[in-house]
Write a protein that holds these residues in place. Structure first.
Motif, PDB file in Angstrom:
ATOM      1  N   ALA A 100     -38.555  -3.844 -64.569  1.00  0.00           N
ATOM      2  CA  ALA A 100     -37.181  -3.137 -64.571  1.00  0.00           C
ATOM      3  C   ALA A 100     -36.239  -3.398 -64.645  1.00  0.00           C
ATOM      4  O   ALA A 100     -35.287  -2.854 -65.456  1.00  0.00           O
ATOM      5  CB  ALA A 100     -37.071  -2.619 -63.354  1.00  0.00           C
ATOM      6  N   TRP A 101     -35.875  -4.503 -64.625  1.00  0.00           N
ATOM      7  CA  TRP A 101     -34.758  -4.838 -64.843  1.00  0.00           C
ATOM      8  C   TRP A 101     -34.458  -5.309 -65.885  1.00  0.00           C
ATOM      9  O   TRP A 101     -33.426  -4.795 -67.032  1.00  0.00           O
ATOM     10  CB  TRP A 101     -34.189  -6.776 -64.041  1.00  0.00           C
ATOM     11  CG  TRP A 101     -33.573  -5.985 -62.721  1.00  0.00           C
ATOM     12  CD1 TRP A 101     -34.297  -6.421 -61.732  1.00  0.00           C
ATOM     13  CD2 TRP A 101     -32.237  -5.737 -62.451  1.00  0.00           C
ATOM     14  NE1 TRP A 101     -33.601  -6.561 -60.646  1.00  0.00           N
ATOM     15  CE2 TRP A 101     -32.331  -6.006 -60.473  1.00  0.00           C
ATOM     16  CE3 TRP A 101     -31.135  -5.365 -62.951  1.00  0.00           C
ATOM     17  CZ2 TRP A 101     -31.119  -5.217 -60.352  1.00  0.00           C
ATOM     18  CZ3 TRP A 101     -30.018  -5.196 -62.051  1.00  0.00           C
ATOM     19  CH2 TRP A 101     -30.083  -4.835 -61.138  1.00  0.00           C
ATOM     20  N   ALA A 102     -35.734  -6.083 -67.029  1.00  0.00           N
ATOM     21  CA  ALA A 102     -35.232  -6.077 -68.635  1.00  0.00           C
ATOM     22  C   ALA A 102     -35.190  -4.852 -69.524  1.00  0.00           C
ATOM     23  O   ALA A 102     -34.658  -4.748 -70.140  1.00  0.00           O
ATOM     24  CB  ALA A 102     -36.744  -7.078 -68.910  1.00  0.00           C
ATOM     25  N   VAL A 103     -35.714  -3.684 -68.647  1.00  0.00           N
ATOM     26  CA  VAL A 103     -36.004  -2.589 -69.331  1.00  0.00           C
ATOM     27  C   VAL A 103     -34.658  -1.951 -68.470  1.00  0.00           C
ATOM     28  O   VAL A 103     -33.674  -1.408 -70.074  1.00  0.00           O
ATOM     29  CB  VAL A 103     -36.725  -1.355 -68.581  1.00  0.00           C
ATOM     30  CG1 VAL A 103     -36.464   0.062 -68.642  1.00  0.00           C
ATOM     31  CG2 VAL A 103     -38.078  -1.800 -68.711  1.00  0.00           C
ATOM     32  N   LEU A 109     -28.211  -2.887 -73.353  1.00  0.00           N
ATOM     33  CA  LEU A 109     -27.562  -3.349 -74.961  1.00  0.00           C
ATOM     34  C   LEU A 109     -27.850  -2.570 -75.858  1.00  0.00           C
ATOM     35  O   LEU A 109     -26.792  -2.396 -76.456  1.00  0.00           O
ATOM     36  CB  LEU A 109     -28.680  -4.490 -74.961  1.00  0.00           C
ATOM     37  CG  LEU A 109     -27.894  -5.951 -74.446  1.00  0.00           C
ATOM     38  CD1 LEU A 109     -29.637  -6.972 -74.379  1.00  0.00           C
ATOM     39  CD2 LEU A 109     -26.836  -6.137 -74.311  1.00  0.00           C
ATOM     40  N   LEU A 110     -28.538  -1.762 -75.749  1.00  0.00           N
ATOM     41  CA  LEU A 110     -28.767  -0.289 -77.291  1.00  0.00           C
ATOM     42  C   LEU A 110     -27.511   0.307 -76.547  1.00  0.00           C
ATOM     43  O   LEU A 110     -27.034   0.632 -77.750  1.00  0.00           O
ATOM     44  CB  LEU A 110     -30.342   0.369 -76.529  1.00  0.00           C
ATOM     45  CG  LEU A 110     -31.712  -0.624 -77.082  1.00  0.00           C
ATOM     46  CD1 LEU A 110     -32.796   0.111 -76.539  1.00  0.00           C
ATOM     47  CD2 LEU A 110     -31.774  -0.733 -78.595  1.00  0.00           C
ATOM     48  N   PHE A 111     -26.877   0.554 -75.325  1.00  0.00           N
ATOM     49  CA  PHE A 111     -26.171   1.698 -75.233  1.00  0.00           C
ATOM     50  C   PHE A 111     -24.817   0.964 -76.118  1.00  0.00           C
ATOM     51  O   PHE A 111     -23.994   1.929 -76.707  1.00  0.00           O
ATOM     52  CB  PHE A 111     -26.083   1.574 -74.089  1.00  0.00           C
ATOM     53  CG  PHE A 111     -24.155   2.530 -73.628  1.00  0.00           C
ATOM     54  CD1 PHE A 111     -24.619   3.947 -73.564  1.00  0.00           C
ATOM     55  CD2 PHE A 111     -23.067   1.984 -72.481  1.00  0.00           C
ATOM     56  CE1 PHE A 111     -22.830   4.767 -73.288  1.00  0.00           C
ATOM     57  CE2 PHE A 111     -22.026   3.081 -72.400  1.00  0.00           C
ATOM     58  CZ  PHE A 111     -21.970   4.088 -73.467  1.00  0.00           C
TER      59      PHE A 111
END
Length: 195
Positions: A100-103, A109-111
């Motif tokens: 969940a933390w990785a997602v 990061l994508l944002f």
């Protein structure tokens, strides 16, 4: 204890005849249950008596990490087993938490990548527009400068009719030098001889 072995952990005393003298699973204790000794405690005769991989126990179908050890000089075997599911619950919870933390981190990061990309695109677009406007202004000034230096006498004034600039044709036609007329109004050119 349930707290140490879990709800599906097992602690048992098995006779070599295949009868559980006592078997406790969680809070439930049973006595006198018959099982096949060879399949229930296959490693009991070895020095280690430990199964490193989880195996499904034949007496109840639960997958456990089981250790079976024969008691020295007694026709008894002690069996201790920890439920695979219960032992791996904390691992699975941590794995899910880390996932969940990785997602979430990936989404952040994508944002930020999207924001930086959008800002970069806008900056490049603004730069291109500024370059185009600068080139258009330079072209207009070049045309104006060429027209200003034509054979016709010209003056440039501000909104209050104060002379800001004159061309060479003006000085040749009127006889006034540029420094004589700058800052004055075109009224100095009136001779009062014309209507």
């Amino acid at each position: 204890e349930t707290s140490k072995l879990g709800a599906n952990g097992v602690l048992a005393l098995l006779g070599v005849d295949g009868i559980f003298l006592a078997k406790r699973t969680g809070d439930k204790t049973v006595f006198g249950v018959a099982v096949d000794y060879a399949t229930t405690a296959p490693y009991a005769e070895s020095d280690e008596g430990v199964v490193t991989n989880a195996v499904v126990n034949t007496w109840d179908g639960v997958s456990r990490y089981t250790s079976a050890r024969k008691l020295y000089n007694f026709p008894l075997t002690v069996i201790v087993g920890l439920s695979e599911q219960e032992q791996l619950t904390a691992y699975h919870q941590k794995t899910n938490l880390y996932l969940a933390w990785a997602v979430a981190g990936s989404l952040v990061l994508l944002f930020f990548a999207a924001v930086v990309g959008t800002m970069g695109w806008r900056l490049e677009r603004s730069r291109q527009l500024a370059i185009a406007a600068s080139q258009a202004t330079e072209d207009s000034l070049r045309v104006a400068a060429a027209a200003f230096e034509s054979q016709e006498a010209m003056i440039i004034t501000d909104a209050s009719s104060v002379i800001l600039q004159v061309n060479h044709a003006f000085t040749a036609t009127t006889g006034y030098e540029a420094d004589e007329v700058l800052g004055k109004t075109p009224r100095l050119l009136r001779s009062d001889r014309h209507d």
